[in-house]
Design a protein around this motif. Structure first.
Motif, short mmCIF file in Angstrom:
data_model
loop_
_atom_site.label_atom_id
_atom_site.label_comp_id
_atom_site.label_asym_id
_atom_site.label_seq_id
_atom_site.Cartn_x
_atom_site.Cartn_y
_atom_site.Cartn_z
N LEU A 178 -5.64 -2.22 1.56
CA LEU A 178 -5.36 -2.46 2.98
C LEU A 178 -5.18 -3.95 3.29
O LEU A 178 -4.34 -4.31 4.12
CB LEU A 178 -6.50 -1.90 3.83
N LEU A 179 -6.00 -4.79 2.68
CA LEU A 179 -6.00 -6.19 3.09
C LEU A 179 -5.10 -7.08 2.22
O LEU A 179 -4.88 -8.25 2.54
CB LEU A 179 -7.44 -6.73 3.11
N ASP A 180 -4.53 -6.49 1.15
CA ASP A 180 -3.68 -7.25 0.24
C ASP A 180 -2.41 -7.72 0.95
O ASP A 180 -1.60 -6.91 1.41
CB ASP A 180 -3.31 -6.34 -0.94
N ARG A 181 -2.22 -9.03 1.01
CA ARG A 181 -1.07 -9.57 1.74
C ARG A 181 0.26 -9.26 1.06
O ARG A 181 1.32 -9.43 1.65
CB ARG A 181 -1.23 -11.07 1.94
N GLU A 182 0.20 -8.79 -0.19
CA GLU A 182 1.46 -8.44 -0.87
C GLU A 182 1.98 -7.08 -0.41
O GLU A 182 3.14 -6.76 -0.62
CB GLU A 182 1.24 -8.44 -2.38
N ASN A 183 1.13 -6.29 0.24
CA ASN A 183 1.54 -4.95 0.67
C ASN A 183 2.28 -4.99 2.01
O ASN A 183 1.93 -4.28 2.95
CB ASN A 183 0.33 -4.02 0.76
N VAL A 184 3.34 -5.80 2.06
CA VAL A 184 4.08 -5.99 3.31
C VAL A 184 4.79 -4.72 3.77
O VAL A 184 5.07 -4.56 4.97
CB VAL A 184 5.14 -7.12 3.19
N GLU A 185 5.11 -3.81 2.82
CA GLU A 185 5.89 -2.63 3.19
C GLU A 185 5.04 -1.47 3.69
O GLU A 185 5.56 -0.40 3.99
CB GLU A 185 6.76 -2.17 2.00
N MET A 186 3.72 -1.64 3.80
CA MET A 186 2.86 -0.52 4.20
C MET A 186 3.22 -0.01 5.59
O MET A 186 3.29 -0.78 6.54
CB MET A 186 1.39 -0.93 4.17
N SER A 187 3.44 1.30 5.70
CA SER A 187 3.80 1.86 7.02
C SER A 187 2.55 1.98 7.89
O SER A 187 1.43 2.10 7.37
CB SER A 187 4.45 3.24 6.85
N PRO A 188 2.74 1.96 9.21
CA PRO A 188 1.58 2.06 10.12
C PRO A 188 0.76 3.33 9.90
O PRO A 188 -0.47 3.29 9.99
CB PRO A 188 2.22 2.07 11.52
N VAL A 189 1.43 4.46 9.57
CA VAL A 189 0.66 5.70 9.38
C VAL A 189 -0.13 5.64 8.07
O VAL A 189 -1.30 6.05 8.02
CB VAL A 189 1.60 6.95 9.42
#
Ligand SMILES: Nc1ncnc2c1ncn2[C@@H]1O[C@H](COP(=O)(O)OP(=O)(O)O)[C@@H](O)[C@H]1O
Ligand SMILES: [Mg+2]
Length: 211
Positions: free
Chosen positions: A56-67
């Motif tokens: 959740l907090l990994d700044r590389e996960n820019v593509e994570m959708s809101p859901v």
């Protein structure tokens, strides 16, 4: 150990508002008084939940959708309550949570604009009827909160823009307005010691009624 009735207290507020400071102080105070008390941070608090936290907090996960984000928070939360929170409450102990379900409503609902209804549906599955006896909202203006985070390595949500954080803060204030009996609203600009005094006064009132 003192025996007492189960008590669940959550601490909420935007990053840098001062909530971890307050919940750690309350934890040590209750521990010193001999209560069985536990403090867990969200997301986290169990081995699996800490792994979800990293995603959740990994700044590389820019593509994570809101859901996806919302579901991961609830996955972490369900693991925490199943493994730690419910057993502690069943033993009649006190549980302090550094963030809980109101964070998801404020951040993913008000902040990310997911429907509150969809969040509440998932909450029903993930946490059921579990509601904090008291929720302490440390409300701190954005600029003050940002100043307090100066030294910090920002995570994915902390690095969000100011509009997102403002919507989140206002979401929290709306929640406190909707449920004035559950919430204790604190002005985070007050000193650490003043806030500690207000928190203890309210917790003492509740403990007095329980014992
Ligand atoms: N009431 C306060 N007044 C001034 N500084 C504070 C206050 N509460 C916390 N701080 C400081 O602000 C920083 C962030 O506090 P913290 O409790 O970690 O915030 P949060 O957990 O809400 O992100 C810490 O360095 C802390 O010592
Ligand atoms: Mg914190």
């Amino acid at each position: 150990m003192k025996t007492n009735k189960p008590l669940l207290i959550s601490f909420e507020g935007i990053d840098g508002s001062g909530k971890s400071t307050q919940c750690k102080m309350l934890y040590h105070e209750l521990l010193d008084r001999g209560y069985g008390v536990h403090l867990y941070r969200e997301p986290g608090g169990t081995k699996i939940s800490e792994k979800i936290r990293e995603i959740l907090l990994d700044r590389e996960n820019v593509e994570m959708s809101p859901v996806t984000e919302m579901l991961l928070y609830f996955a972490s939360r369900n693991q925490l309550i199943s493994e730690k929170v419910l057993p502690a409450l069943q033993r009649g102990e006190i549980v302090l949570l550094d963030r809980f379900v109101d964070s998801t409503i404020a951040y993913q609902g008000y902040g990310r604009d997911l429907s509150l209804e969809s969040i509440r549906k998932v909450a029903e599955v993930a946490i059921g009827e579990l509601t904090p006896d008291l929720t302490i909202l440390v409300d701190t203006p954005l600029d003050t909160a940002e100043d307090r985070m100066d030294h910090r390595q920002l995570d994915r949500l902390e690095a969000e823009n100011a509009e997102f954080k403002e919507r989140t803060r206002n979401g929290y204030l709306q929640l406190a307005k909707d449920e004035p009996h559950r919430f204790l609203l604190l002005d985070g600009r007050e000193s650490i010691d003043v806030l500690k005094g207000i928190v203890l006064e309210r917790v003492d009132q509740i403990l007095g009624r329980l014992t």
